[in-house]
Design a protein around this motif. Structure first.
Motif, short mmCIF file in Angstrom:
data_model
loop_
_atom_site.label_atom_id
_atom_site.label_comp_id
_atom_site.label_asym_id
_atom_site.label_seq_id
_atom_site.Cartn_x
_atom_site.Cartn_y
_atom_site.Cartn_z
N SER A 193 34.13 46.83 42.12
CA SER A 193 34.64 46.07 41.00
C SER A 193 34.41 46.75 39.69
CB SER A 193 34.32 44.64 41.13
OG SER A 193 34.96 43.80 39.93
N ILE A 222 39.44 44.18 37.61
CA ILE A 222 39.52 43.08 36.46
C ILE A 222 40.10 43.64 35.21
CG2 ILE A 222 38.26 41.45 35.47
CD1 ILE A 222 35.89 41.88 37.73
N HIS A 228 35.62 46.06 35.16
CA HIS A 228 36.62 45.49 33.94
C HIS A 228 36.97 46.55 33.25
CE1 HIS A 228 36.41 43.33 30.20
NE2 HIS A 228 37.13 42.80 30.76
N VAL A 233 36.57 36.44 31.27
CA VAL A 233 37.05 36.49 32.75
C VAL A 233 35.51 37.11 33.08
CG1 VAL A 233 39.53 37.42 32.73
CG2 VAL A 233 37.90 39.23 32.13
N THR A 283 42.36 41.07 39.50
CA THR A 283 42.22 39.68 38.61
C THR A 283 42.66 40.15 37.12
OG1 THR A 283 39.86 39.76 38.09
CG2 THR A 283 40.47 38.89 40.27
N GLY A 285 37.97 48.50 35.68
CA GLY A 285 39.07 48.23 36.53
C GLY A 285 39.98 49.40 36.94
N GLN A 343 36.58 33.95 40.45
CA GLN A 343 36.93 35.36 41.08
C GLN A 343 36.07 35.50 42.27
OE1 GLN A 343 37.55 38.62 37.63
NE2 GLN A 343 36.37 36.75 36.90
#
Length: 282
Positions: A151, A175, A153, A258, A218, A157, A269
């Motif tokens: 994962s 993300i 961000h 988030v 997400t 991401g 999530q």
């Protein structure tokens, strides 16, 4: 040079692109948000023992932190921080580990070399090297025989989406991911990145959808329109390619909140990710 006001990408000119990707301007009080993230991260390091700055290469930023949840053979959650490939550190975002840890994951926080010291090719290479290192490791700090979620961000991401076909992974959760580097190359973000046409083509996940692990995409429902579009377009393209990709917009969340959701064990999530993992392959 294009004339002032000339459209460069999807009808947006340079000035509009500058705003379309400026998350810190779009969210009021960003310095206070980052300071809160850093304070919560420092508290987690103090409260939770971890392997700090494990090396996966000789570079000063080729490092990772490993937090164990205390369960043998726990699934592993690997997180790649954002910062548009040119700012922040894993230490700024360590607070997100609390949610996965309390859900029974071991957590790896990934660091990588930043632009302008590193090109996009080198940044991508760092993440590949980290995953290969962990996959080859034995014992407590290895991935063998475990379920592994990658994962990240924003810029993290992007790197997550690029590596969803890595053989060590079982699931991925990008993300607020940036999946097309073309608009990135046309605004202020490219001042340090200096993306080449070859890098844009090779490292834009939207253009490179192939076989990969089940993936949960997400994004905050209150993010900038371009960020929403990146995630939505990627999820749609994944489904059209026959991949197991789902799209999860988070109500009431902006680009940074988030991560607050991710840090909560019962956040949207993590609950959705666990449901995906329990469902198994299609």
């Amino acid at each position: 040079m294009p004339a002032a006001g000339q459209p460069l990408y999807r009808g947006l000119d340079r000035a509009q692109l500058e705003l379309a990707y400026n998350n810190t301007r779009a969210v009021p009080g960003f310095p206070a948000i980052l300071a809160d993230f850093q304070a919560r991260s420092a508290r987690l390091y103090w409260e939770h023992p971890c392997l700090r700055d494990g090396a996966y290469g000789p570079g000063p930023r080729q490092r990772f932190d490993w937090f164990g949840c205390g369960r043998p053979d726990a699934p592993v959650f690997i997180f790649i921080h954002g910062g548009y490939w040119q700012a922040t550190t894993k230490e700024d975002f360590a607070f997100i580990a609390r949610g996965p840890l309390e859900q029974g994951f071991d957590v790896v926080l990934a660091e990588y070399t930043l632009a302008p010291e590193a090109s996009m090719s080198r940044i991508v290479g760092d993440i590949g090297r980290l995953l290969d290192h962990l996959a080859a490791s034995e014992g407590e700090f290895g991935l063998r025989g475990r379920r592994v979620v990658l994962s990240g961000h924003s810029a993290g991401g992007h790197l997550t989406a690029l590596f969803r076909s890595h053989p060590a992974l079982t699931h991925a959760m990008p993300i607020s991911a940036l999946v097309d580097l073309e608009p990135i190359s046309l605004c202020w973000l490219n001042d340090k990145l200096q993306l080449t046409p070859a890098e844009i083509a090779a490292f834009s996940p939207l253009r490179q959808i192939g076989r990969g692990v089940p993936t949960l995409v997400t994004v905050g429902n209150d993010e900038l329109p371009e960020l929403l579009r990146h995630s939505r377009d990627y999820a749609v393209a994944g489904v059209q390619a026959g991949e197991q990709v789902s799209y999860l917009p988070l109500p009431g969340c902006h680009h940074f909140s988030v991560l607050d959701d991710l840090a909560r064990p019962q956040g949207i999530q993590l609950r959705s990710l666990l449901a995906l993992m329990d469902a198994g392959p299609r």
